[in-house]
Scaffold this motif. Structure first.
Motif, PDB file in Angstrom:
ATOM      1  N   LYS A 182       0.782  -1.322  -0.172  1.00  0.00           N
ATOM      2  CA  LYS A 182      -0.236  -0.200   0.208  1.00  0.00           C
ATOM      3  C   LYS A 182       0.779   1.301   0.029  1.00  0.00           C
ATOM      4  CE  LYS A 182      -3.541  -2.527   1.035  1.00  0.00           C
ATOM      5  NZ  LYS A 182      -4.674  -2.758  -0.222  1.00  0.00           N
ATOM      6  N   THR A 183       0.405   2.478  -0.860  1.00  0.00           N
ATOM      7  CA  THR A 183       1.086   3.437  -0.927  1.00  0.00           C
ATOM      8  C   THR A 183       0.246   4.628  -0.369  1.00  0.00           C
ATOM      9  OG1 THR A 183       2.277   3.006  -2.825  1.00  0.00           O
ATOM     10  CG2 THR A 183       2.206   5.154  -2.543  1.00  0.00           C
ATOM     11  N   VAL A 184       0.856   5.431   0.553  1.00  0.00           N
ATOM     12  CA  VAL A 184       0.143   6.352   1.228  1.00  0.00           C
ATOM     13  C   VAL A 184       0.847   7.884   0.981  1.00  0.00           C
ATOM     14  CG1 VAL A 184      -0.742   7.337   3.624  1.00  0.00           C
ATOM     15  CG2 VAL A 184      -0.639   4.991   3.189  1.00  0.00           C
ATOM     16  N   LEU A 185      -0.026   8.888   0.572  1.00  0.00           N
ATOM     17  CA  LEU A 185       0.095  10.199   0.377  1.00  0.00           C
ATOM     18  C   LEU A 185       0.128  10.765   1.457  1.00  0.00           C
ATOM     19  CD1 LEU A 185       1.522  12.306  -1.700  1.00  0.00           C
ATOM     20  CD2 LEU A 185      -1.212  13.121  -1.938  1.00  0.00           C
ATOM     21  N   VAL A 186       1.136  11.483   2.128  1.00  0.00           N
ATOM     22  CA  VAL A 186       0.988  12.501   3.083  1.00  0.00           C
ATOM     23  C   VAL A 186       1.235  13.873   2.669  1.00  0.00           C
ATOM     24  CG1 VAL A 186       2.033  13.142   5.339  1.00  0.00           C
ATOM     25  CG2 VAL A 186       1.706  10.555   4.645  1.00  0.00           C
ATOM     26  N   THR A 187       0.464  14.776   2.755  1.00  0.00           N
ATOM     27  CA  THR A 187       0.764  16.220   2.218  1.00  0.00           C
ATOM     28  C   THR A 187       1.349  17.040   3.228  1.00  0.00           C
ATOM     29  OG1 THR A 187      -1.517  17.114   2.985  1.00  0.00           O
ATOM     30  CG2 THR A 187      -1.492  16.051   0.974  1.00  0.00           C
ATOM     31  N   GLY A 188       2.359  17.770   2.932  1.00  0.00           N
ATOM     32  CA  GLY A 188       2.766  18.856   3.713  1.00  0.00           C
ATOM     33  C   GLY A 188       3.888  18.021   4.734  1.00  0.00           C
ATOM     34  N   GLY A 189       4.863  17.218   3.956  1.00  0.00           N
ATOM     35  CA  GLY A 189       5.753  16.444   4.871  1.00  0.00           C
ATOM     36  C   GLY A 189       6.557  17.156   5.716  1.00  0.00           C
TER      37      GLY A 189
END
Length: 346
Positions: A7-14
């Protein structure tokens, strides 16, 4: 149980304080993580913060440049992602001529992320909202705030809190009318404490820093609930995968309210000589209100004088089996991390 390995997760504003703790937790759980930065020049800074957090393997971490104020790259950012943690928020300007300077970027940013997520067949977005979208603008309140409550945007509240409220309401409206199969959960943290991993930290930490440095000579009569950033990250991951979390918002709070003087007493008791400059008296309300007229950075704080701030964390505990650390432990962890990273002026 979700198999995180594929699974790939996008986290905004890392590069943000909460976001980097979310990335750390995701990597520890075995997820592949993609994170957005307004400038890729901060890539090494994020990696360094993760190293401070004890994680040194970055094969499953990638970066992409994207800004909430622009459409560029959002389709690419969400491509192939199972989940999105939308943690990024436009930085609140201390000085602004109109409240729309805060409201519009927050509202437009959340719509960009949700539209791109829907179009990319993302399963669920977890939105980092705030207690500011729950418990502001209510007079004579005497029972703990819950997820059923919304900030009264027609009352005299700071524009930052209004922007958080409108952004979250916009998100729920989008899901209802245009979301398709996209799922949404929201996390509403109270004042966030806990260990910082770099120089990018929250205004709650700045208060601790100013106390330890002796910049705050007396404590404003302001009350708040607190939560550890590690528990906020845990709650994001639970809201991301738990069946009970779809379509729900969750207050991230221990449920215990403290005054600023209570916080000062904890620092004094637990840190000994390191807390010699921490104040031991309270500031009369009129002095803070007068100071806020001249100092824009105090204006949001001044609006909190006399506000009832109790909030319940029972929903997350019961629905998601989430159990946060104590306020005292997270406040002390905040202070210790500031010392460890050399961020306290002697």
């Amino acid at each position: 149980m979700t198999n995180s390995k594929d699974k790939t997760v996008l986290v905004t504003g890392g590069s943000g304080f909460i976001a980097v703790h979310c990335i750390l937790k995701l990597l520890q759980e075995g997820y592949s993580v993609r994170t957005t930065l307004r400038s890729l020049s901060r890539k090494e800074e994020v990696q360094q913060m993760l190293k401070v957090g004890g994680f040194n393997s970055f094969e499953k971490l990638s970066f992409i440049e994207a800004n909430l104020s622009s459409d560029n790259n959002w389709d690419e950012a969400v491509k192939g992602c199972e989940y999105v943690l939308h943690v990024a928020s436009p930085t609140p300007a201390i000085q602004f001529t109109h409240e729309d300077e805060l409201i519009n970027p927050a509202k437009e940013g959340v719509l960009r992320v949700l539209k791109a997520s829907r179009d990319a067949n993302v399963k669920r977005v977890v939105l980092t909202s705030a207690f500011g979208a729950v418990g502001m603008g209510h007079k004579n309140r005497r029972t703990p705030y819950t997820e059923e409550d919304w900030t009264n945007i027609d009352s005299n509240i700071h524009a930052y809190q209004k922007s958080k409220t409108i952004a979250e309401q916009t998100a729920w409206e989008f899901i209802k009318n245009e979301g398709g199969n996209l799922e949404l959960s929201a996390i509403n943290p109270v004042a966030v404490m806990g260990p910082i991993l770099g120089a990018d930290f929250s205004h709650s930490h700045r208060m601790i820093k100013q106390m330890l440095e002796g910049e705050i000579k007396a404590c404003p009569k302001i009350y708040s609930c607190y939560i550890d950033v590690r528990d906020v990250a845990d709650l994001h991951l639970l809201a991301m995968t738990h069946p009970n979390a779809n379509g729900e918002r969750f207050l991230a709070t221990t449920g215990n309210v403290l005054s600023m003087l209570d916080v000062a007493k904890i620092l004094k008791r637990r840190l000994g000589n390191k807390a010699l400059k921490v104040p031991t008296r309270e500031l009369p309300n009129w002095i803070l209100k007068l100071s806020a007229l001249k100092n824009p950075s105090l204006r949001m704080i001044a609006t909190l004088i006399g506000q009832y701030m109790q909030a319940s964390g029972e929903k997350a505990k019961k629905s998601l089996n989430w159990y946060p650390r104590s306020n005292e432990d997270s406040i002390v962890a905040t202070a210790e991390s500031l010392f460890k990273l050399g961020l306290i002026k002697k």
